[in-house]
Design an enzyme around this catalytic site. Sequence first.
Site, PDB file in Angstrom:
ATOM      1  N   SER A   1       0.833  -1.202   0.000  1.00 23.78           N
ATOM      2  CA  SER A   1       0.000   0.000   0.000  1.00 23.78           C
ATOM      3  C   SER A   1       0.866   1.250   0.000  1.00 23.78           C
ATOM      4  O   SER A   1       2.077   1.195   0.234  1.00 23.78           O
ATOM      5  CB  SER A   1      -0.907   0.011   1.235  1.00 23.78           C
ATOM      6  N   LYS A   2       0.209   2.394  -0.230  1.00 26.46           N
ATOM      7  CA  LYS A   2       0.905   3.682  -0.191  1.00 26.46           C
ATOM      8  C   LYS A   2       1.529   3.909   1.185  1.00 26.46           C
ATOM      9  O   LYS A   2       2.619   4.462   1.309  1.00 26.46           O
ATOM     10  CB  LYS A   2      -0.070   4.811  -0.514  1.00 26.46           C
ATOM     11  N   ARG A   3       0.833   3.455   2.221  1.00 24.99           N
ATOM     12  CA  ARG A   3       1.322   3.641   3.581  1.00 24.99           C
ATOM     13  C   ARG A   3       2.672   2.941   3.783  1.00 24.99           C
ATOM     14  O   ARG A   3       3.538   3.430   4.494  1.00 24.99           O
ATOM     15  CB  ARG A   3       0.287   3.108   4.577  1.00 24.99           C
TER      16      ARG A   3
ATOM     17  N   ASP B   1       5.288   5.196   2.314  1.00 24.75           N
ATOM     18  CA  ASP B   1       5.523   6.355   3.183  1.00 24.75           C
ATOM     19  C   ASP B   1       6.382   5.968   4.380  1.00 24.75           C
ATOM     20  O   ASP B   1       7.293   6.695   4.782  1.00 24.75           O
ATOM     21  CB  ASP B   1       4.183   6.922   3.683  1.00 24.75           C
TER      22      ASP B   1
END
Length: 500
Positions: A259-261, A264
Amino acid sequence: MTRVRFAPSPTGPLHIGGVRTALFNYLFAKKNGGKMILRIEDTDQTRFVQGAEEYIMESLNWLGIKFDEGIREGGEYGPYRQSERKDIYAKYAKQLLKSGWAYMAFDTPEELDKLRADAEQNKEIFVYNQKTRKNLRNSLSLSSDEVENLLANNTPYVLRFKMPENTVVELKDIIRGDVKFNTNELDDKVLMKTDGLPTYHLANIVDDHLMEITHVIRGEEWLPSLPLHYLLYEAFGWEKPQFAHLPLILKPTGKGKLSKRDGDKMGFPVFPIEWNAGDEVFRGYREDGYFTEAVVNMLALLGWNPGTEQEIFSMNELIQAFSLDRVGKSGSRFDPEKTKWFNHHYLNEKSGEDLADRFKQVLEEKGINTDGNLIIRICDMLKERVNFVPELWNESYFFFEAPAEYDEKFMKKAVKDDTKDLMSELIVRLQGVDGFTSEKTEAVVKEWIQSMEIGFGKVMSPFRLALVGAGKGPHVFDIIEIIGKEETILRLEKFLSKIS
């Protein structure tokens, strides 16, 4: 002819998992001499994001994934944007209604929400299916007069698929093998919404048929929808394409979908190019300094195994080697360090000329304008030390500016009682060199050190510190050839004043 499609929704940036789906479709099409189609699935207008369509096309173009048909390319099977095909879907929705494979459901969202809430209170899950539809407001449970009255009053309705009862659906997936579903476990999905636009399920089946798609290659998240899609082909009496459901790309830990998380948290992009959401900017592989070839190479090996030890593939080599029977069923763990390794490889494959334009931009941002040939030489000299072009600055800053300070730890190691005298003598020796090349200065300094019968480190370590400010950098004599005699002497004199 083999015909495949990539059909993203313009609801935001294109996740790297979607890019991999596009890549596998492209490789399969080109391997089999087929066509690759880009179709934009924008029937969900509530989730439409301005600029997402252009972002998708720019991302895929950057990666070298070219389309034979699409919004920009045109083609005889258009329009290639689903919002422009509304009349086509209406025609086929009526066909399903007439043949008994679909029915009108007049239940309001509030009524359905109440049914869900009541079921939840009883620790159950409400499903609109063969059991419940008989007691709900639809054209199967209501009389024809009631239905006509609702239609005459313009009562909103959706079109639902009439899932057959107690039927085993058996089909073959290229990657998964034989797959079986019992229709009693499935619900009556909405095919047409109250706004007259189709859901993904109806639109993609109609489009795939009319665009003569031979192979549907998509992510495994669509596997639960496969029996419905299969039955829709049955309902229309159409020939089915072959299906292949790709495995997930997993988090670097191996647990759960990437995921994008995760990006990050761990400091890597999950989008091909930068996405500006207005209040937030999401990193992209392009802007982070990755080469197209590295991203393509990395993605190709996520889920596909060439069957050899080869890891480095050009796009043409991937096309020649690719086959769906070597795509695995289980998810593939994303490895950010491996992606950097690919980038390092492709960076080293490039010439100094190829890298110079990119590095020149880095220098200009720092207010440094210098000779192009010098930039090329520095890129050639230092490219093996870095994974990304911007990292060249940390390896080469001393070519463009004298050190403002000196590494204290290395200073303690390099500076001895006799360092001042040695550096003073070094200045004299270098001043006497004509034609200040790396070879000439090295020969002079080596001869002098040997004549004194001292270790090279006693001279070379403080010499490097004076030039670089730290104990790193390429060959010292290559450095001084590039910065020149005058600058070399200035840096040594500055260093002398420091240690005095």
